[in-house]
Write an enzyme that holds these catalytic residues in place. Structure first.
Site, short mmCIF file in Angstrom:
data_model
loop_
_atom_site.label_atom_id
_atom_site.label_comp_id
_atom_site.label_asym_id
_atom_site.label_seq_id
_atom_site.Cartn_x
_atom_site.Cartn_y
_atom_site.Cartn_z
N HIS A 124 0.92 -1.04 0.06
CA HIS A 124 -0.11 -0.16 0.03
C HIS A 124 0.89 1.04 -0.10
O HIS A 124 2.00 1.27 0.63
CB HIS A 124 -0.83 0.08 1.35
CG HIS A 124 -0.40 -0.06 2.54
ND1 HIS A 124 0.22 0.96 3.18
CD2 HIS A 124 0.11 -1.09 3.22
CE1 HIS A 124 0.77 0.51 4.26
NE2 HIS A 124 0.60 -0.89 4.39
N ASP A 125 0.35 2.19 -0.55
CA ASP A 125 0.99 3.54 -0.92
C ASP A 125 2.40 3.53 -1.46
O ASP A 125 2.93 4.46 -1.31
CB ASP A 125 0.82 4.14 0.52
CG ASP A 125 -0.43 4.10 1.32
OD1 ASP A 125 -1.27 5.02 0.75
OD2 ASP A 125 -0.61 3.69 2.23
N GLY A 142 4.93 -1.19 2.85
CA GLY A 142 4.24 -0.03 2.72
C GLY A 142 4.99 1.48 2.55
O GLY A 142 6.18 1.53 3.04
#
Length: 265
Positions: A124-125, A142
């Site tokens: 994520h991200d 992440g």
């Protein structure tokens, strides 16, 4: 050839999904309602593309990839977040790319012209630039930023919030837990800087003067026993002596100034 002939009859595609008429989808693939796929992209057998996911044009997604699943973050509570993938990427078997989280920018972003090999995980991200090569089983935790033209060797693990600068290269099974400055070559666990990516720069058209400037920046950071502050100041002084390499020197300056985890040294 009609659009329907490019979609295997066993594929499950939500009616709300937006696929260009030239997209091909293999057997048993599953595509969710918030997915958008651009022209001439191919999706292999048994792929799952879900969530709020956008793929550009001319991507090739091989069988068993999972794109757009929820982030592997215990704080995630179903908020709307995204995965955005650019154009002309090769995404090999069993890759897993997750959407973002609201604790960051809410979006995982992958640029264009990337060569992403089997079993790569992009959490994520993350932000992955353009023209990168991520070899088999490279894993980004992440919030990782990977700039343009980076090469990560197979089985390399990248710690969360780490930044890898443009044109850097990591060897096989590297453990990256600090920021890697642009142009540097690293490997190992613990990580060590082994040199700078001279051959890669030459292949990308860097002039002899630009390569010499990168060599000098490497020397200042890693070979003269300077503190980071002193090396940074000395790098700034190169701009008047090597105006042809101004962009490269400024890239290094900006990277060092923005580093939050400390650089690999």
């Amino acid at each position: 050839m009609g659009a329907s002939s490019l979609i295997h009859p066993t594929a499950v595609i939500d009616p709300a999904a937006q696929l260009d008429s030239s997209v091909s989808v293999g057997p048993y693939a599953v595509i969710g309602p918030k997915v958008r796929i651009g022209a001439n992209t191919s999706v292999g057998a048994h792929c799952v593309i879900e969530g709020d996911t956008t793929l550009g044009r001319d991507n090739q997604v091989f069988q068993f990839a999972s794109l757009g699943a929820q982030p592997q973050d215990k704080k995630y509570a179903g908020e709307p977040t995204r995965l955005v993938i650019g154009d002309r990427n090769t995404i090999r078997e069993f890759c897993t790319f997750n959407t973002g989280t609201v604790q960051d920018r809410g979006e995982t972003t992958i640029g264009s012209d990337n060569w992403i090999m089997a079993y790569v995980h992009i959490a994520h991200d993350c932000i992955v630039g353009n023209n990168t090569i991520l070899a088999n089983n490279a894993t980004l935790a992440g919030h990782v930023h990977v700039d343009d033209w980076v090469i990560l060797g197979g089985l390399t693990g990248v710690h969360q919030f780490t930044h890898i600068g443009a044109h850097a290269m990591a060897g096989f099974a590297s453990h990256i837990s600090q920021d890697v400055p642009p142009f540097m070559m690293v490997d190992g666990n613990p990580l060590a800087v082994r040199g700078f990516n001279a051959e890669g720069l030459r292949r990308r058209g860097f002039s002899a003067v630009r390569v010499a400037a990168v060599k000098q920046m490497h020397k200042l950071l890693y070979r003269q026993g300077l503190t980071l502050d002193a090396a940074t100041a000395a790098i700034a002084g190169l701009k008047s002596d090597m105006p042809e390499a101004l962009q490269d020197i400024e890239r290094m300056q900006a990277f060092l100034a923005a580093s939050t985890r400390g650089i690999a040294r």
